[in-house]
Design a protein around this motif. Structure first.
Motif, mmCIF file in Angstrom:
data_model
loop_
_atom_site.group_PDB
_atom_site.id
_atom_site.type_symbol
_atom_site.label_atom_id
_atom_site.label_comp_id
_atom_site.label_asym_id
_atom_site.label_seq_id
_atom_site.Cartn_x
_atom_site.Cartn_y
_atom_site.Cartn_z
ATOM 1 N N ILE A 75 34.415 36.333 39.116
ATOM 2 C CA ILE A 75 35.579 37.149 38.728
ATOM 3 C C ILE A 75 35.908 36.818 37.282
ATOM 4 C CG2 ILE A 75 37.937 37.835 39.313
ATOM 5 C CD1 ILE A 75 36.353 38.201 41.729
ATOM 6 N N ALA A 76 35.152 37.435 36.405
ATOM 7 C CA ALA A 76 35.312 37.148 34.977
ATOM 8 C C ALA A 76 34.823 38.358 34.223
ATOM 9 C CB ALA A 76 34.503 35.915 34.586
ATOM 10 N N THR B 277 37.024 32.209 39.194
ATOM 11 C CA THR B 277 36.617 32.181 40.603
ATOM 12 C C THR B 277 35.208 32.746 40.759
ATOM 13 O OG1 THR B 277 38.899 32.439 41.345
ATOM 14 C CG2 THR B 277 37.180 33.052 42.915
ATOM 15 N N ILE C 113 32.929 34.082 43.816
ATOM 16 C CA ILE C 113 32.909 34.404 45.239
ATOM 17 C C ILE C 113 31.461 34.474 45.715
ATOM 18 C CG2 ILE C 113 33.472 36.168 46.954
ATOM 19 C CD1 ILE C 113 35.933 36.779 45.163
ATOM 20 N N ARG D 187 34.642 30.268 46.125
ATOM 21 C CA ARG D 187 35.277 30.803 47.337
ATOM 22 C C ARG D 187 34.200 31.477 48.178
ATOM 23 N NH1 ARG D 187 40.414 30.542 48.850
ATOM 24 N NH2 ARG D 187 40.247 32.696 49.520
ATOM 25 N N HIS E 85 39.036 43.735 49.392
ATOM 26 C CA HIS E 85 40.051 43.063 48.574
ATOM 27 C C HIS E 85 39.882 43.374 47.087
ATOM 28 C CE1 HIS E 85 40.923 39.792 51.809
ATOM 29 N NE2 HIS E 85 41.148 41.013 52.219
ATOM 30 N N ILE E 86 38.635 43.367 46.650
ATOM 31 C CA ILE E 86 38.403 43.541 45.207
ATOM 32 C C ILE E 86 38.764 44.967 44.770
ATOM 33 C CG2 ILE E 86 35.969 44.304 45.125
ATOM 34 C CD1 ILE E 86 37.350 41.338 43.120
ATOM 35 N N VAL F 266 42.505 44.378 43.777
ATOM 36 C CA VAL F 266 42.855 43.529 42.632
ATOM 37 C C VAL F 266 41.983 43.741 41.392
ATOM 38 C CG1 VAL F 266 44.044 41.719 43.919
ATOM 39 C CG2 VAL F 266 41.565 41.574 43.568
ATOM 40 N N ILE G 251 53.291 34.999 41.819
ATOM 41 C CA ILE G 251 51.940 35.182 42.357
ATOM 42 C C ILE G 251 50.897 35.030 41.265
ATOM 43 C CG2 ILE G 251 50.366 36.911 43.343
ATOM 44 C CD1 ILE G 251 52.799 38.064 44.856
ATOM 45 N N LEU H 18 47.349 32.966 35.908
ATOM 46 C CA LEU H 18 46.405 33.992 35.457
ATOM 47 C C LEU H 18 46.832 34.473 34.079
ATOM 48 C CD1 LEU H 18 45.680 36.475 38.360
ATOM 49 C CD2 LEU H 18 44.079 35.000 37.174
ATOM 50 N N GLU I 98 48.564 42.635 50.435
ATOM 51 C CA GLU I 98 48.451 41.189 50.612
ATOM 52 C C GLU I 98 49.239 40.685 51.818
ATOM 53 O OE1 GLU I 98 50.642 38.383 49.260
ATOM 54 O OE2 GLU I 98 49.108 36.852 49.036
ATOM 55 N N ASP J 246 45.378 35.671 50.707
ATOM 56 C CA ASP J 246 44.474 35.127 49.684
ATOM 57 C C ASP J 246 43.869 36.171 48.766
ATOM 58 O OD1 ASP J 246 44.899 32.717 50.976
ATOM 59 O OD2 ASP J 246 43.132 32.970 52.239
ATOM 60 N N ILE J 247 44.375 37.388 48.839
ATOM 61 C CA ILE J 247 43.819 38.439 47.993
ATOM 62 C C ILE J 247 43.977 38.094 46.515
ATOM 63 C CG2 ILE J 247 45.939 39.828 47.924
ATOM 64 C CD1 ILE J 247 44.225 42.316 48.308
ATOM 65 N N PHE J 248 45.058 37.359 46.180
ATOM 66 C CA PHE J 248 45.305 37.081 44.766
ATOM 67 C C PHE J 248 44.367 36.018 44.201
ATOM 68 C CE2 PHE J 248 49.264 39.206 45.876
ATOM 69 C CZ PHE J 248 49.270 40.171 44.896
ATOM 70 N N ASP J 249 43.710 35.259 45.089
ATOM 71 C CA ASP J 249 42.677 34.349 44.597
ATOM 72 C C ASP J 249 41.574 35.122 43.884
ATOM 73 O OD1 ASP J 249 44.065 32.377 45.756
ATOM 74 O OD2 ASP J 249 42.589 31.878 47.297
ATOM 75 N N MET J 250 41.466 36.401 44.216
ATOM 76 C CA MET J 250 40.393 37.215 43.659
ATOM 77 C C MET J 250 40.824 37.953 42.392
ATOM 78 S SD MET J 250 39.020 38.877 47.176
ATOM 79 C CE MET J 250 37.575 39.633 46.413
ATOM 80 N N ALA J 251 42.098 37.827 42.052
ATOM 81 C CA ALA J 251 42.589 38.570 40.889
ATOM 82 C C ALA J 251 42.119 37.906 39.606
ATOM 83 C CB ALA J 251 44.104 38.645 40.919
ATOM 84 N N GLY J 252 41.654 38.697 38.673
ATOM 85 C CA GLY J 252 41.210 38.164 37.388
ATOM 86 C C GLY J 252 42.147 38.585 36.278
#
Lengths: 286, 286
Positions: free
Chosen positions: A121-122, A141, A143, A170, A180-181, A184, A281, A285, B203, B208-214
Motif C-alpha cells: 500500500i504505497a 503496509t 498485504i 498484514r 476493502h481496498i 480505502v 482514525i 497517515l 468499517e 481493520d479496513i483503515f489498516d489498508m488506507a494509504g
C-alpha cells in the motif's frame, strides 16, 4: 542468506521501478534485470539506474525472483506462463492492486507454491520509470494473500526482503482484500478524478477559476493526476466492489444534497460532525 | 504609516487567530484585542498569545480596525451593528468564505465605505485558537470584492497589511466569487466528508479496513476533519451555488459508474485521461 541472485522485474513503472531501486540496495549481490513492453521505459530505466540491465520476457527461466508489476489485467494473463517457465527454486511475486483475479488465475496451477500474492500500500500520483523512488515502501503496509499456498522456504526469503524494506506485514484473504481496498483506495481515485472533471468543465466557461483554488482543493484532487493505464485495469478487475462503494458514495452525496436543498442545517451539521472522527482514525497517515 | 493602532479581532478560530498572530508581527505598535462568544476560546487565545488582550463586542467603538472572522451567517448579522458603532476613520474587514450575502447585508448602509469584503484562500483542516499559526497567508490568494465601495484611504491601509502578509491580491464581484469558490473549495469539502462517511460506514461491519488506507486516501479525506460549525453556515449562505456544483459532481460520478457497469473501458480510460491535465493546472499548489 538470500538466494535471489537473478531478479527480473516486469513492469518498470512507479511500483516496479521503486522496488528495483530498493532491491539493488538491500540485495547488493543480486543483478536486477528489467523487462517492459514499452522500449522507451526500458531504456529510461537502464539510463536512470533503476535496473542493472534490460532483459526480455523469454529470459525469465534464468530468474531466481520475478517481480510482476504490470497492469493487473496483464498480470492475470502473464502469471501462468511465467510459472510454467520458472526454475524449480524461483519465486514470482505479484504486486498489483487487486488480488482476487490473479489468485484465481493460478489456483490450479501445478506450480502455485512458487507464487506469492502481495500488495504494497504505497504509491504517488506519478508514473513511469522516472517516478521510481527509493524507500517508497518504508513503514508502509504490505498485504500478503494466501501465504499458506506459497512454499515455506520461498516465503521466508520474500519475508526477509519485506523486512529489509521495513514494511508492516498484514495477511488477508484475496477477496476480502479487494472488497476493502475498493473503499480505502479505489473509490478515492474515482472521487478525485470526478472532482477534477467537474471543476475543469466549469472552468471552460469561467476563466481563472483555478486562481481561487487553495491547498484543500489540491489535496482532494491530487489522485486525479494518476495514470489511467494503471487504473482502468484495476477498476475492471475489481468492478463489483468498486461499483458497490461508488453506489454508496453517490447515495451519501445525494442525501447531503437533499438535506441542504431542504434547508435542514441540523442534519447538514450532523453529516459532517459524525464524520469528524476520521481525525483519530487517520492518525499517523499522511 | 499605518493608522491601525487598536485592532479588534472577532472570532479567534483558525483564520482570525492566524491573522492576529501575523498582525502582532507586522504592526508591532498596534494592540490586538480578541472578541469571541466562546469564553474558553477567548481565554485560550490570550493564554497562547494569539491576541494581546480579551475584549467585548461593546468595545468595538474603540477600534481602528475590526477583523470579522466569525461564521459567515453570523457575519451577515453582526456587520451592520459593527458599522453603526465604528469610529469615523475605522475599517472593518470581513474574511469569511462567502461574499455575496455579506455585501448585500450592508449595500445600503450609510457607512458602507468603511467596510472591505475579503476572502483569504488559506486554511487547514484544524480549528480553534490552538490551530492559529503564523504565515498561514504567505503567498496565498486574497480575493477582494467591491473595492470601489471602500474609502480609498482605508483601502490603502488594508492593502499595506495584505502586502506585508505577502498575499497575491485578486479583485472579484462577490457573486462571481461565490459561484467559483463553490467549485474549487466548497465542493471539495462535501466530496471529502462523504468519502469519509462512506468508508466509516463500511468499517462498522468490516474491522481493520483503515489498516489498508494509504496516503492517497488520507489526502482525499483530509478536509473531512474540518469544523462543521464553520462549514454549515458556508453551505447555507452559498446554497444555490453549492447545490449546482454538487449536482454536476453527482452527475459525473453516475456517468463513471454507468460506463464501468457497461464494461466500456475505453470510456473509463478517457474519463480519467481527460482529467489528467489537472497536473499542469495545479502546478504550484500544494
Amino acid at each position: 542468506m538470500n538466494n535471489f541472485k537473478n531478479i527480473h522485474v516486469l513492469g518498470l513503472g512507479l511500483i516496479g521501478g521503486s522496488l528495483s531501486r530498493d532491491l539493488k540496495r538491500i540485495l547488493p549481490e543480486a543483478v536486477i534485470y528489467g523487462v517492459d513492453n514499452n522500449e522507451d521505459h526500458l531504456d529510461e530505466a537502464v539510463g536512470l539506474g533503476v535496473v542493472d540491465h534490460s532483459s526480455r520476457f523469454e529470459a525469465i527461466n534464468q530468474a531466481d525472483l520475478v517481480i510482476l508489476a504490470i497492469p493487473v489485467d496483464q498480470a492475470n494473463l502473464f502469471l501462468p506462463p511465467i510459472l510454467d517457465a520458472l526454475k524449480e527454486d524461483a519465486l514470482v511475486i505479484d504486486v498489483g492492486s487487486t488480488k482476487g483475479s490473479v489468485c484465481d488465475a493460478v489456483k490450479e496451477h501445478p506450480r502455485r507454491e512458487q507464487f506469492l500474492a502481495a500488495h504494497p500500500i504505497a504509491g504517488t500520483e506519478f508514473s513511469g520509470p522516472s517516478a521510481a523512488i527509493e524507500n517508497l515502501f518504508k513503514n508502509k503496509t504490505m498485504i500478503l494473500c494466501e501465504v499458506e499456498k506459497t512454499r515455506q522456504d520461498l516465503l521466508e526469503q520474500a519475508m526477509q526482503i519485506f523486512e529489509a524494506l521495513e514494511m508492516n506485514i498484514r495477511y488477508m484473504n484475496p477477496h476480502s482484500h479487494d472488497k476493502h481496498i475498493a473503499y480505502v483506495s479505489h473509490l478515492s481515485h474515482i472521487s478525485s478524478f470526478m472532482l477534477g472533471k467537474t471543476v475543469i468543465e466549469k472552468e471552460k466557461n469561467e476563466k481563472d477559476i483555478f486562481d481561487m483554488a487553495g491547498s484543500g482543493f489540491a489535496s482532494t484532487v491530487r489522485l486525479a493526476k494518476s495514470n489511467p493505464a494503471t487504473w482502468t485495469p484495476i477498476f475492471k478487475e475489481n468492478k463489483a466492489n468498486v461499483l458497490e462503494s461508488l453506489t454508496e458514495y453517490i447515495t451519501n452525496l445525494t442525501h447531503f444534497k437533499n438535506v441542504l436543498e431542504a434547508d435542514d442545517y441540523e442534519e447538514v451539521f450532523n453529516e459532517m460532525h459524525n464524520t469528524n472522527h476520521i481525525k483519530s482514525i487517520l492518525k499517523g497517515l499522511s
